[in-house]
Design a protein around this motif. Sequence first.
Motif, PDB file in Angstrom:
ATOM      1  N   LYS A 112       0.842  -1.192   0.000  1.00 20.38           N
ATOM      2  CA  LYS A 112       0.000   0.000   0.000  1.00 20.38           C
ATOM      3  C   LYS A 112       0.883   1.250   0.000  1.00 20.38           C
ATOM      4  CE  LYS A 112      -4.031  -1.970   0.398  1.00 20.38           C
ATOM      5  NZ  LYS A 112      -5.068  -1.816  -0.628  1.00 20.38           N
ATOM      6  N   LEU A 113       0.373   2.304  -0.614  1.00 16.86           N
ATOM      7  CA  LEU A 113       1.099   3.571  -0.646  1.00 16.86           C
ATOM      8  C   LEU A 113       1.134   4.199   0.752  1.00 16.86           C
ATOM      9  CD1 LEU A 113       2.141   5.459  -3.034  1.00 16.86           C
ATOM     10  CD2 LEU A 113       0.093   6.775  -2.533  1.00 16.86           C
ATOM     11  N   ILE A 114      -0.040   4.231   1.362  1.00 20.06           N
ATOM     12  CA  ILE A 114      -0.144   4.754   2.721  1.00 20.06           C
ATOM     13  C   ILE A 114      -0.915   3.740   3.552  1.00 20.06           C
ATOM     14  CG2 ILE A 114      -1.128   6.573   4.198  1.00 20.06           C
ATOM     15  CD1 ILE A 114      -0.774   8.538   1.967  1.00 20.06           C
ATOM     16  N   GLU A 115      -0.410   3.431   4.733  1.00 19.57           N
ATOM     17  CA  GLU A 115      -1.103   2.511   5.612  1.00 19.57           C
ATOM     18  C   GLU A 115      -1.102   3.097   7.022  1.00 19.57           C
ATOM     19  OE1 GLU A 115       0.533  -1.332   4.770  1.00 19.57           O
ATOM     20  OE2 GLU A 115      -1.218  -2.336   5.638  1.00 19.57           O
ATOM     21  N   VAL A 116      -2.292   3.318   7.567  1.00 14.32           N
ATOM     22  CA  VAL A 116      -2.421   3.917   8.887  1.00 14.32           C
ATOM     23  C   VAL A 116      -3.274   2.981   9.738  1.00 14.32           C
ATOM     24  CG1 VAL A 116      -3.281   5.900  10.190  1.00 14.32           C
ATOM     25  CG2 VAL A 116      -2.323   6.236   7.909  1.00 14.32           C
ATOM     26  N   GLN A 165      -1.635   2.852  -4.611  1.00 20.57           N
ATOM     27  CA  GLN A 165      -0.793   3.497  -5.607  1.00 20.57           C
ATOM     28  C   GLN A 165      -1.661   4.027  -6.744  1.00 20.57           C
ATOM     29  OE1 GLN A 165       2.653   1.749  -5.255  1.00 20.57           O
ATOM     30  NE2 GLN A 165       3.508   3.646  -5.992  1.00 20.57           N
ATOM     31  N   GLY A 166      -1.388   5.249  -7.177  1.00 19.53           N
ATOM     32  CA  GLY A 166      -2.015   5.757  -8.399  1.00 19.53           C
ATOM     33  C   GLY A 166      -3.399   6.350  -8.233  1.00 19.53           C
ATOM     34  N   GLU A 167      -3.934   6.356  -7.018  1.00 21.74           N
ATOM     35  CA  GLU A 167      -5.275   6.923  -6.876  1.00 21.74           C
ATOM     36  C   GLU A 167      -5.244   8.337  -6.301  1.00 21.74           C
ATOM     37  OE1 GLU A 167      -8.017   4.884  -4.293  1.00 21.74           O
ATOM     38  OE2 GLU A 167      -6.579   4.646  -2.679  1.00 21.74           O
ATOM     39  N   ILE A 168      -6.344   9.053  -6.557  1.00 20.69           N
ATOM     40  CA  ILE A 168      -6.547  10.314  -5.857  1.00 20.69           C
ATOM     41  C   ILE A 168      -7.501   9.998  -4.715  1.00 20.69           C
ATOM     42  CG2 ILE A 168      -7.418  12.682  -5.953  1.00 20.69           C
ATOM     43  CD1 ILE A 168      -6.687  12.866  -8.811  1.00 20.69           C
ATOM     44  N   PHE A 169      -7.009  10.158  -3.523  1.00 21.92           N
ATOM     45  CA  PHE A 169      -7.785   9.823  -2.340  1.00 21.92           C
ATOM     46  C   PHE A 169      -8.104  11.123  -1.625  1.00 21.92           C
ATOM     47  CE2 PHE A 169      -8.596   8.493   1.953  1.00 21.92           C
ATOM     48  CZ  PHE A 169      -9.202   7.248   1.828  1.00 21.92           C
ATOM     49  N   SER A 170      -9.372  11.312  -1.291  1.00 21.39           N
ATOM     50  CA  SER A 170      -9.730  12.579  -0.669  1.00 21.39           C
ATOM     51  C   SER A 170     -10.208  12.372   0.767  1.00 21.39           C
ATOM     52  CB  SER A 170     -10.832  13.258  -1.487  1.00 21.39           C
ATOM     53  OG  SER A 170     -11.175  14.461  -0.855  1.00 21.39           O
ATOM     54  N   PRO A 185       7.349  13.969  -7.513  1.00 18.64           N
ATOM     55  CA  PRO A 185       6.970  13.126  -6.378  1.00 18.64           C
ATOM     56  C   PRO A 185       6.149  11.915  -6.805  1.00 18.64           C
ATOM     57  CG  PRO A 185       5.557  15.054  -6.457  1.00 18.64           C
ATOM     58  CD  PRO A 185       6.600  15.244  -7.513  1.00 18.64           C
ATOM     59  N   GLU A 186       6.306  10.810  -6.057  1.00 18.37           N
ATOM     60  CA  GLU A 186       5.442   9.644  -6.259  1.00 18.37           C
ATOM     61  C   GLU A 186       4.101   9.893  -5.585  1.00 18.37           C
ATOM     62  OE1 GLU A 186       7.589   6.090  -4.868  1.00 18.37           O
ATOM     63  OE2 GLU A 186       9.396   7.261  -5.305  1.00 18.37           O
ATOM     64  N   LEU A 187       4.151  10.692  -4.518  1.00 18.94           N
ATOM     65  CA  LEU A 187       2.946  10.983  -3.745  1.00 18.94           C
ATOM     66  C   LEU A 187       2.872  12.481  -3.472  1.00 18.94           C
ATOM     67  CD1 LEU A 187       0.580  10.348  -1.771  1.00 18.94           C
ATOM     68  CD2 LEU A 187       2.311   9.943  -0.023  1.00 18.94           C
ATOM     69  N   LEU A 188       1.701  13.053  -3.756  1.00 16.18           N
ATOM     70  CA  LEU A 188       1.528  14.485  -3.556  1.00 16.18           C
ATOM     71  C   LEU A 188       0.450  14.737  -2.504  1.00 16.18           C
ATOM     72  CD1 LEU A 188       2.274  17.328  -4.714  1.00 16.18           C
ATOM     73  CD2 LEU A 188       0.359  17.055  -6.285  1.00 16.18           C
ATOM     74  N   PHE A 189       0.784  15.535  -1.506  1.00 19.67           N
ATOM     75  CA  PHE A 189      -0.212  15.966  -0.521  1.00 19.67           C
ATOM     76  C   PHE A 189      -0.760  17.316  -0.965  1.00 19.67           C
ATOM     77  CE2 PHE A 189       2.531  13.199   1.974  1.00 19.67           C
ATOM     78  CZ  PHE A 189       1.614  12.462   2.706  1.00 19.67           C
ATOM     79  N   LEU A 190      -2.066  17.396  -1.015  1.00 20.53           N
ATOM     80  CA  LEU A 190      -2.684  18.604  -1.540  1.00 20.53           C
ATOM     81  C   LEU A 190      -3.725  19.069  -0.534  1.00 20.53           C
ATOM     82  CD1 LEU A 190      -2.469  20.088  -4.217  1.00 20.53           C
ATOM     83  CD2 LEU A 190      -4.130  18.520  -5.175  1.00 20.53           C
ATOM     84  N   ASP A 191      -3.463  20.193   0.115  1.00 17.39           N
ATOM     85  CA  ASP A 191      -4.324  20.640   1.207  1.00 17.39           C
ATOM     86  C   ASP A 191      -5.143  21.853   0.780  1.00 17.39           C
ATOM     87  OD1 ASP A 191      -5.456  20.726   3.667  1.00 17.39           O
ATOM     88  OD2 ASP A 191      -3.645  21.290   4.760  1.00 17.39           O
ATOM     89  N   SER A 215       0.359   9.660  -7.245  1.00 21.34           N
ATOM     90  CA  SER A 215      -0.753   9.423  -6.326  1.00 21.34           C
ATOM     91  C   SER A 215      -0.980  10.696  -5.525  1.00 21.34           C
ATOM     92  CB  SER A 215      -0.423   8.293  -5.360  1.00 21.34           C
ATOM     93  OG  SER A 215       0.111   7.196  -6.054  1.00 21.34           O
ATOM     94  N   ILE A 216      -2.223  10.958  -5.178  1.00 19.83           N
ATOM     95  CA  ILE A 216      -2.529  12.239  -4.529  1.00 19.83           C
ATOM     96  C   ILE A 216      -3.435  12.045  -3.319  1.00 19.83           C
ATOM     97  CG2 ILE A 216      -3.650  14.496  -4.847  1.00 19.83           C
ATOM     98  CD1 ILE A 216      -2.815  14.225  -7.854  1.00 19.83           C
TER      99      ILE A 216
END
Lengths: 283, 264
Positions: free
Chosen positions: A2-6, A28-33, A151-157, A184-185
């Motif tokens: 997984k890209l992010i696992e919490v 990976q590869g998704e835009i998660f909101s 970036p492989e992963l972008l944080f967008l606030d 991925s975002i």
Amino acid sequence: MKLIEVKGLQKSYGDVHAVRGVDLEIDQGEIFSLLGPNGAGKTTTVEILEGFRTRDAGSVSVLGFDPQTRGRESRMWRNRIGIILQSSSDADDLTVVETINHFSGYYSNPRNVDEVIYSVGLKEKESALVRNLSGGQRRRLDVALGIIGSPELLFLDEPTTGFDPEARRAFWALIQNLRSNGTSILLTTHYLDEAEALADRVAVINKGVIVEVSTPADLGGRATSQAKVQWRDGAETKSEKTDNPTSVVTALSARFNGEVPELVVTRPSLEDIYLEMIGVVDE
Amino acid sequence: MNKIPSALELGIRRGGLEIRQFARQRESVVFTLLFPVILLAIFGSVFQNTIAPGVTFSQYFVAGMIASGLVNTGFQTLAITIPMERDVGALKRLRGTPMPASSYFIGKVILIFVSMVIQIILLLGFGVAFFGLDMPTESSKWLTFAWLVLLGSACSTSLGIAFSVVPKSGRGASAVVTPIVIVLQFISGVFFVFTLLPTWMQQIAAVFPLKWLTQGMRSVFLPESFAAQEAAQSWELQKTFVILVIWLAIGLFFSVRKFKWQRT
């Protein structure tokens, strides 16, 4: 992986339990909101994922790395992510191109500076001082600085707060373009139409816990919830909730001999569902 | 995949960037670089007396101004501008990139050092041209001068970075920092002859680095015979070195441990 696992993430400030056991998995590869009202624990969660805050309990893995680790490994990790913060108002005495150029030097594999300037639509402003940019142009620069390191992963606030509708559309196109290039975002936003337009999946966070994770279309049983058919009957506006809106409309059409006056068929909007989930029911 | 740039390399690039930005802020360039010269012009014109045979007040004052320039440029500038950078989110943005903290600090050191050198050249040039300032001729004095400038700016830079956590906001920073610097200047022998100050004031001043820097600078710009008139009848250069190193260590410790990248 997984890209992010919490798992079981917790964070308190004094007596305030901002985050009380958040679990998340982002692919990976998704835009998660991440959606949620102010004070829901949204910003705290994201800032822990970004490495800006430490956690009290739980486990966090972002690109296979624990964000609260410091030192050289942390540099290598930051080399692979991009962060676009909510409110930066630093207005430097540097030009757009100088600023982006400088930031590109922080990364091992930066994108081409010219290409980035072009893709965020700042070509005409590249020689302007940052302090002289408009709010929207400022935000574009933020994006440019966030993506310059490929970036492989972008944080967008809260990316489009204060944008006019046209600028928002242009911005959304930019984000979709990034995703189709494999970034991925993780998007946090107040705007539900933004989440609906961009996100593959959304999570609703409220009072420090995740209430639901789903696609925007399915959230809160939205896709299967009853439709409302509304029409005008003489001086009166009538409506009916139904699982089979098509047959209701067909029956109405037969009754009115063709055109149904002021016919409207609606399903609950993402906003209706969301407000219900966070406990603000507006009838 | 290419290699990630080294901390030193990025620090040098940041230094270049800081200098470029500083040079574009015309008001602060004028203020920072010319302020000591303006003060010298005022004090040098008002106090034209000699304070010892062959020692004019201007001579005494230049030594003090160079020392307090070290404190102004490093401590005061950084303790005010870093909270401002924090307020507008610039530090948080940097924290989110692979740039290491040390590169940010190296950039600040370069900025402070360059502006310090320009300031000293202006002050000495102006002093020689208009106030009959005598430049030292012995190379040993210039050696003392060099280590005082280097150690003094290092000390003041690290303390400025360390103190940047104290002001709650960028807007209030100046109100917190400026009085400290001005009071130190008054009690450390910059504006007045140090030995004319009450003893208790001298004792307080002796805790802080500025008193030692001014005394050290006097050893460079005043005749050897003047040493007898210092508080300890000596320039106390070794003691000065030790005290500056202690303050440098304190500054470094808090800079590394307590630096804040974002408003809490």
